[in-house]
Write a protein that holds these residues in place. Sequence first.
Motif, PDB file in Angstrom:
ATOM      1  N   GLU A  63      -6.540 -16.956   6.557  1.00 52.97           N
ATOM      2  CA  GLU A  63      -6.207 -15.788   5.764  1.00 52.97           C
ATOM      3  C   GLU A  63      -5.304 -15.049   6.298  1.00 52.97           C
ATOM      4  N   ARG A  64      -4.059 -15.073   5.367  1.00 48.18           N
ATOM      5  CA  ARG A  64      -2.669 -13.995   5.894  1.00 48.18           C
ATOM      6  C   ARG A  64      -2.952 -12.741   6.620  1.00 48.18           C
ATOM      7  N   ASP A  65      -4.403 -11.458   5.813  1.00 50.42           N
ATOM      8  CA  ASP A  65      -4.233 -10.412   6.632  1.00 50.42           C
ATOM      9  C   ASP A  65      -5.049 -10.022   7.405  1.00 50.42           C
ATOM     10  N   ALA A  66      -6.121 -11.341   8.275  1.00 46.19           N
ATOM     11  CA  ALA A  66      -6.718 -11.469   9.000  1.00 46.19           C
ATOM     12  C   ALA A  66      -6.871 -11.130  10.037  1.00 46.19           C
ATOM     13  N   ILE A  67      -7.383 -10.056  11.168  1.00 49.45           N
ATOM     14  CA  ILE A  67      -6.909  -9.944  12.290  1.00 49.45           C
ATOM     15  C   ILE A  67      -7.895  -9.944  13.534  1.00 49.45           C
TER      16      ILE A  67
END
Length: 353
Positions: A250-254
């Motif tokens: 996922e690109r928005d994973a933290i």
Amino acid sequence: MDLVNLVERMGEAPTAALFGLITGITFGIAAQRSRFCLRAATVEFARGRVEDKVAVWLLTFSTAVVWVQGAQLLGLMDSADARMMAVPGSWSGAIIGGLMFGAGMVLARGCSGRLLVLAATGNLRSVVSGLIFAVVAQMSLSGILSPARDGIAALWITDGGRNMDLLAALGIPHAGGLIIGVAIAAAALALAYRQRIGISRLIFASGVGFAVAVGWVLTYSLAQVAFEPVQIESATFTGPSAHTLMFFLERDAILEFDVGLVPGVFIGAMLAAWFAGEMRFQAFDDAVTMRKAMIGAALMGFGGMLAGGCAIGAGVTGGSIFVGTAWLALFCMWIGAMATDYLVDQKAGTVTA
């Protein structure tokens, strides 16, 4: 540089990931050198032997209890604030999930933590099994298997909106946890002496327990200075494997503790194997072994998420702070593993290392 300055420089999420990395590297080195493995210990016990593998497991478990309970007495952490203690636990999940996980780790020839350590040494069987484990864990967390997991977990939950603190429930004083850990460690050392286990292996076995304490202390310390809520946690591999997988998808994973933990274990185990000259590629022996490993990995993925932790997360990390459902899950993992070894391997005349 103190912790406040570190958080100000790096940010809370990257600091949590760094702490996960430190915990993971410590765990990976110690686990690889000690050959710590719950699956191996249960199989050894199931076959009527109490030898080196049981001794190593007992030493790891007991030293985790000693380090963690000692840290708590010194005010370096508070188990009441730990995530697995502060939320309701599932007795039904611990029983069913523990049995499934125990069966799965025998079929896969290693629990999830052991598979990660072996993968770092070039074991391709563990790489495949580990990926299946992570995918099924994610499916059980928030995917197609999550309704089944939620339904089973809801059958029987702990009272009071929290998990059960076994020490408090039994009326044991705070120092009692440390005393229990020391007693188990003494038994483990006596068994290790009888089995003539080398001092280096014993040190590394206790190092696995130390890594669990490191995770608890670091995340607790971060929670005291962080502006946003920080989960107080330590080594476990069911949720973190799923979270790490999604971090790379996922690109928005933290960043978080979990995302540092899994790579850290891999790096630590790989370095330990490299310096020991134990890096080598290994594949499945045959199609039957591959099939069993894949089924076992899937059982561990669902079972570990249902039980609230894997053989490390529930069996050592949760056990070190006396979480009620964690101790029940650990017991059921032993039962599931021993039954599976008897039904699948002993009856077929299979001997597994």
